[in-house]
Design a protein around this motif. Structure first.
Motif, short mmCIF file in Angstrom:
data_model
loop_
_atom_site.label_atom_id
_atom_site.label_comp_id
_atom_site.label_asym_id
_atom_site.label_seq_id
_atom_site.Cartn_x
_atom_site.Cartn_y
_atom_site.Cartn_z
N ILE A 208 -9.81 -16.64 -13.94
CA ILE A 208 -9.28 -16.56 -12.57
C ILE A 208 -7.83 -17.02 -12.60
N PRO A 209 -6.88 -16.07 -12.67
CA PRO A 209 -5.47 -16.46 -12.67
C PRO A 209 -5.02 -16.95 -11.31
N ALA A 210 -4.05 -17.85 -11.29
CA ALA A 210 -3.57 -18.41 -10.03
C ALA A 210 -2.18 -18.99 -10.21
N GLY A 211 -1.46 -19.05 -9.10
CA GLY A 211 -0.16 -19.70 -9.13
C GLY A 211 -0.26 -21.20 -9.31
N ALA A 212 -1.37 -21.80 -8.82
CA ALA A 212 -1.59 -23.24 -8.95
C ALA A 212 -3.10 -23.49 -8.95
N VAL A 213 -3.49 -24.60 -9.55
CA VAL A 213 -4.90 -25.02 -9.58
C VAL A 213 -4.99 -26.41 -8.99
N LEU A 214 -5.95 -26.61 -8.09
CA LEU A 214 -6.16 -27.91 -7.46
C LEU A 214 -7.47 -28.51 -7.95
N ASN A 215 -7.40 -29.69 -8.52
CA ASN A 215 -8.58 -30.43 -8.98
C ASN A 215 -9.12 -31.25 -7.82
N ALA A 216 -10.16 -30.72 -7.16
CA ALA A 216 -10.83 -31.42 -6.06
C ALA A 216 -12.29 -31.59 -6.41
N ALA A 217 -12.54 -31.98 -7.65
CA ALA A 217 -13.91 -32.00 -8.20
C ALA A 217 -14.64 -33.31 -7.97
N GLY A 218 -14.14 -34.16 -7.09
CA GLY A 218 -14.87 -35.37 -6.73
C GLY A 218 -15.11 -36.28 -7.92
N THR A 219 -16.36 -36.67 -8.08
CA THR A 219 -16.71 -37.62 -9.13
C THR A 219 -16.46 -37.05 -10.52
N TRP A 220 -16.40 -35.74 -10.63
CA TRP A 220 -16.18 -35.08 -11.93
C TRP A 220 -14.72 -34.72 -12.14
N ALA A 221 -13.83 -35.23 -11.31
CA ALA A 221 -12.41 -34.87 -11.41
C ALA A 221 -11.79 -35.31 -12.73
N GLY A 222 -12.26 -36.43 -13.28
CA GLY A 222 -11.74 -36.88 -14.56
C GLY A 222 -12.03 -35.90 -15.68
N GLU A 223 -13.23 -35.30 -15.65
CA GLU A 223 -13.60 -34.32 -16.66
C GLU A 223 -12.78 -33.04 -16.51
N ILE A 224 -12.54 -32.61 -15.28
CA ILE A 224 -11.71 -31.42 -15.05
C ILE A 224 -10.28 -31.68 -15.53
#
Length: 399
Positions: A208-224
């Motif tokens: 999934i290409p994108a101009g920007a990526v937002l990490n809003a993965a909650g408790t798993w944000a560190g892994e992302i």
């Protein structure tokens, strides 16, 4: 074993991929589409399948001390109020998400606790928080079933409550109507790169290409974050909530003991409980709050449940013979300095973060989303993002 779906590449690039379909990701998708961006939301599970689905729905100013989190809470509180009357399918957004502007009541059981609460309220009022002193002998005017064993308290009219799963679902619904795509049960397994720059995400099914990526993965944000080669020290902090049988309306506000503020700010990994009690529109009473750092251990802790029940009965003796019909637990995304991580990551251009809100993510979500959208379109943020910067922890995770 069924055949795995073939991998594909999304032909159209989005302006933004949001990783996470909880309340923070949903709010960010909503605000980003409002700002004119094309958005794709992707989550490893269902909508609100993580922390949001186990949340209480707090939108609080009363528990925030002077500092950047209170600034963010004030911004977010204004955002929740501004959306309350937004038309939504024959009703309003506020009614659809069960937004209750019932206010909070913080009580102290002794002179020392009351003195600390008074100092906190004075600081909050300087920044625009409404905090009204209530003498001990007047507290029962606001909560008739409250124990007599209280020295005094403060009423916070701006505190609110929302049904968090409904809020996230309706925010995503509005984002979809503005053109957003939502992909569930599709975990992010890596990032697309152009040199050092993040240019999208990879899942087992597609790129999934994108101009920007937002990490809003909650408790798993560190892994992302780690998949992008950066370190964001978000860890799970387990908490329980008890739910009683439906009752006639007996509790009018969100009511909690003054020590709750200090307990939330504690760095202890051990079990801590502080009494928080509130009624719901359905008649049930929600009882919290507990916190402990035990990783993703989902074991039911009977000591935690007993402490929550005992604390509620001390605060509201009328609950002594009321049945608890269920208990649920969730994992709140804890950061070592108790501040969320918001904004662009200079270590991985193209990657942004909106995570680490711990137990305040419901209330802070719309303010966070507003700041993220402003950052993405190049507008000056309404409050200073520097305290929330992703690289503030240094190369190692603080212990």
């Amino acid at each position: 074993m069924p055949d795995r779906p073939p991998r594909t590449s999304t032909s159209t690039s989005s302006d933004l991929v949001v990783v996470g379909a909880g309340i923070v990701g949903a709010a960010c998708a909503f605000h980003a589409t409002r700002a004119g961006l094309t958005v794709t939301v992707v989550d490893s599970g269902p909508i609100t399948g993580g922390t949001t689905g186990a949340g209480e729905g707090n939108i609080l100013l009363s528990d925030k001390e002077r500092g950047p989190e209170l600034d963010l809470a004030l911004l977010s509180n204004r955002q929740w109020r501004s959306l309350a009357d937004l038309p939504l399918d024959g009703t309003t957004f506020g009614r659809a998400v069960e937004l209750e502007t019932k206010g909070g009541l913080v009580v102290a059981t002794g002179p020392a606790a009351l003195a600390g609460l008074t100092r906190l309220a004075a600081q909050q009022r300087e920044l625009g928080v409404e905090a009204v002193a209530v003498p001990g002998d007047r507290l029962r005017d606001f909560e008739p079933h409250l124990t007599d064993d209280v020295a005094g308290g403060y009423r916070y009219p701006q505190d609110m409550q929302v049904q968090p799963m409904l809020a996230a679902a309706h925010l995503l619904r509005l984002a979809r109507r503005a053109g957003a795509t939502v992909l569930t049960h599709e975990p992010v397994t890596g990032f697309l790169r152009d040199g050092d720059r993040v240019t999208g995400v990879r899942t087992p099914r597609r790129d999934i290409p994108a101009g920007a990526v937002l990490n809003a993965a909650g408790t798993w944000a560190g892994e992302i974050a780690a998949l992008a080669g950066v370190r964001v020290p978000v860890a799970p902090r387990r908490g329980y909530i008890l739910v009683t049988e439906p009752l006639p309306p007996i509790i009018r506000h969100k009511v909690y003991l003054a020590d709750y503020v200090a307990d939330v700010a504690s760095d202890s990994a051990a079990l801590q409980t502080s009494t928080v009690v509130e009624g719901t529109g359905a008649g049930t009473v929600l009882i919290g709050a507990s916190r402990e750092r035990v990783g993703f251990d989902r074991t039911i802790s009977l000591p935690a449940l007993r402490q929550l029940a005992a604390g509620a009965v001390r605060l509201f003796p009328v609950l002594r013979d009321v049945a608890v019909i269920r208990a649920y637990r969730g994992f709140r995304p804890y950061c070592p300095d108790h501040l969320p991580v918001i904004g662009p990551d200079p270590r991985a251009p193209g990657l942004h973060h909106a995570c680490g809100h711990e137990g305040a993510g419901i209330g802070l979500s719309l303010g966070t989303a507003r700041l993220v959208a402003q950052s993405l379109i190049g507008e000056p943020p309404e409050i200073d993002l520097h305290p929330f910067r992703p690289d503030r922890f240094g190369p190692e995770v603080p212990r």
